[in-house]
Scaffold this motif. Structure first.
Motif, short mmCIF file in Angstrom:
data_model
loop_
_atom_site.label_atom_id
_atom_site.label_comp_id
_atom_site.label_asym_id
_atom_site.label_seq_id
_atom_site.Cartn_x
_atom_site.Cartn_y
_atom_site.Cartn_z
N HIS A 77 32.44 44.65 61.86
CA HIS A 77 32.36 44.66 60.40
C HIS A 77 32.21 46.11 59.95
N TYR A 82 35.36 42.43 57.91
CA TYR A 82 35.68 42.28 59.34
C TYR A 82 37.01 42.95 59.66
N GLN A 188 31.71 40.33 69.19
CA GLN A 188 32.48 39.76 68.09
C GLN A 188 33.95 39.58 68.47
N TYR A 192 35.94 36.10 68.29
CA TYR A 192 37.15 36.03 67.45
C TYR A 192 38.31 35.43 68.25
N GLN A 301 25.33 38.90 62.39
CA GLN A 301 26.75 38.83 62.78
C GLN A 301 26.88 38.65 64.30
#
Length: 457
Positions: A77, A82, A188, A192, A301
């Motif tokens: 982010h 993002y 992340q 994803y 996050q």
């Protein structure tokens, strides 16, 4: 002189976590800074200057470590938007080894050339940017923060074009020493991609090498608990140092809670919650007073990424603990900066300090310097402020914390060692104009002397 103990542990993760890359070939390699103090911790202080240039300017592999540099893949982010198109765009992981405490350490680069993640960038670093990173890391280390160390700066003989400083400007390649370059954004990315196997491997890698004592109902929960502790501690340390990182994106925060990746940083001239470092931070998202909020948001996050492999019920306790851990870390950091032991009302003392500094708008470095040990030092330019209403609550509570006067000669100086933006520019000016590095060397010596004073009294 100790011995270098190489490692290649990053290879445990597998090729989906990195891309082998070739370093740039620079026209020149001019050694500008070598951190022998940091090098001694990993057994590399015995390198000759020629060997240093070969390894950290031309990136010949260190024996037993990585044979090929690796550009790490991650997402993140950026100012809460993002971005899945990230990764090491002007750096790579060059080598790994163990320090004299047995910890796994990374040698990573900045300005070492283009990678698959460079996007439209040239993969280079300005010499001024490298000098700024030396100053930031030396200052934060001296103040007791967990930070990357600037390990090496080598000028490359290139002229770079930049839109935010006079161009052409000189180029450099920097090497930094970190306990870890594993970012929140590393997790992340795997979430994803919905790659639960890769995410589990990354969690296991992080726990083994960076948080072996972490505990929780699952590995993911244990890692998040560790990250909440390190992130809240970092936020507290930033506040007490008066430091504004400037770009607290999830790709710039690592799981060990070390401050790193220095861009538009500033030390605040006053305890101003709205003070920002980055000219492009138009809404003050990462202002001085919002850094704890930013790091807590980043932890959320990371928890969102970990939900691919752990239920929210296991992750929630760590997230809910952030405010209390931040307050505890703030007390610890403030007592350390003041140079006093815990006393009858630590929370009250912290509140009084914050109120005094916010109300008076005085320079925080001056305050910490004048009151080291909990006792007001000799005559100070701030005496009238200390006698005023802003410091009334502090004056009432601090006598209970007063201890012996500090013994290091630094505390008898007329002025504290600071690092405001005008000083940074004044150090850079003679380098740019006449290749005169004496002001930088003198400042590093002064900073390290201050660090010695903080650690001995």
């Amino acid at each position: 002189m100790s011995e270098f103990h190489p490692a290649t542990t990053i290879l445990e993760l597998g090729p989906e976590f990195y891309d082998p890359v070739r370093p740039a070939a620079f026209p020149q390699t001019i050694l500008r800074f070598r951190n022998d103090r940091a090098a001694a911790e990993i057994g590399l202080d015995g390198l000759s200057d020629a060997e240093w240039l070969a390894h950290f300017g031309r990136f010949q592999p260190l024996p037993g470590s990585l044979e090929t540099p690796l550009a790490l893949r991650y997402h993140g982010h950026q100012f809460r938007t993002y971005n899945p198109d990230l990764g090491d765009g002007r750096g790579f992981l060059f080598a790994q080894g163990f320090d004299d405490r047995g910890r796994l350490m990374d040698l990573g680069t900045k300005g070492s050339g283009q990678t698959p993640w460079s996007r439209a960038g040239d993969g280079r670093l300005t010499l001024k940017g490298a000098v700024r990173e030396i100053l930031a890391t030396e200052m934060l280390e001296a103040l007791g923060l967990l930070t990357s160390r600037t390990f090496s700066v080598i000028e490359t003989g290139e002229e770079l074009q930049r839109s935010d400083e006079p161009s052409p400007t000189r180029g450099a390649v920097l090497v930094r020493l970190n306990h870890s370059h594993v970012r929140y954004g590393s997790f992340q990315r795997q979430a994803y991609l919905q790659d639960a196997d890769a995410l589990n491997r990354l969690v296991g890698y992080a726990l083994r090498h960076f948080a072996p004592d972490a505990s929780g109902p699952s590995p993911a929960a244990a890692l998040l608990d560790h990250v909440v502790t390190t992130g809240s501690r970092l936020a507290a340390q930033f506040m007490v140092a008066g430091f504004v990182h400037g770009v607290l994106n999830t790709d710039n925060i690592n799981i060990t809670g070390e401050s790193f990746d220095y861009g538009p940083w500033r030390f605040a001239p006053a305890w101003d919650p709205d003070f920002t470092a980055a000219y492009f931070d138009h809404h003050g998202l990462y202002s001085f007073g919002r850094q704890a909020e930013a790091l807590q948001w980043n932890a959320f996050q990371l928890a969102g990424a970990l939900r691919l492999i752990a239920p929210l019920e296991e992750l929630r306790p760590a997230l809910e603990a952030f405010p209390d851990r931040y307050q505890a870390a703030l007390v610890t950091a403030m007592l350390a900066r003041l140079g006093v032991a815990s006393g009858p009302d630590d929370t009250g003392l912290v509140r009084a300090i914050e109120t005094a500094l916010t109300t008076s708008r005085m320079n925080p470095d001056r305050f910490w310097f004048d009151w080291r040990g909990g006792t007001r030092r000799g005559a100070s330019p701030a005496d009238a402020i200390y006698d005023g209403d802003a410091f009334a609550a502090f004056r009432a509570i601090v006598p209970a914390y007063a201890g012996p006067p500090p013994s290091h000669e630094y505390w008898s100086d007329a002025e504290p060692c600071t690092m405001l933006i005008d000083e940074v520019e004044a150090i850079w000016a003679p380098i740019a104009a006449a290749d005169d590095w004496s002001a930088l060397h003198a400042k590093i010596a002064a900073i390290r002397r201050m660090g010695e004073a903080h650690s001995t009294s």
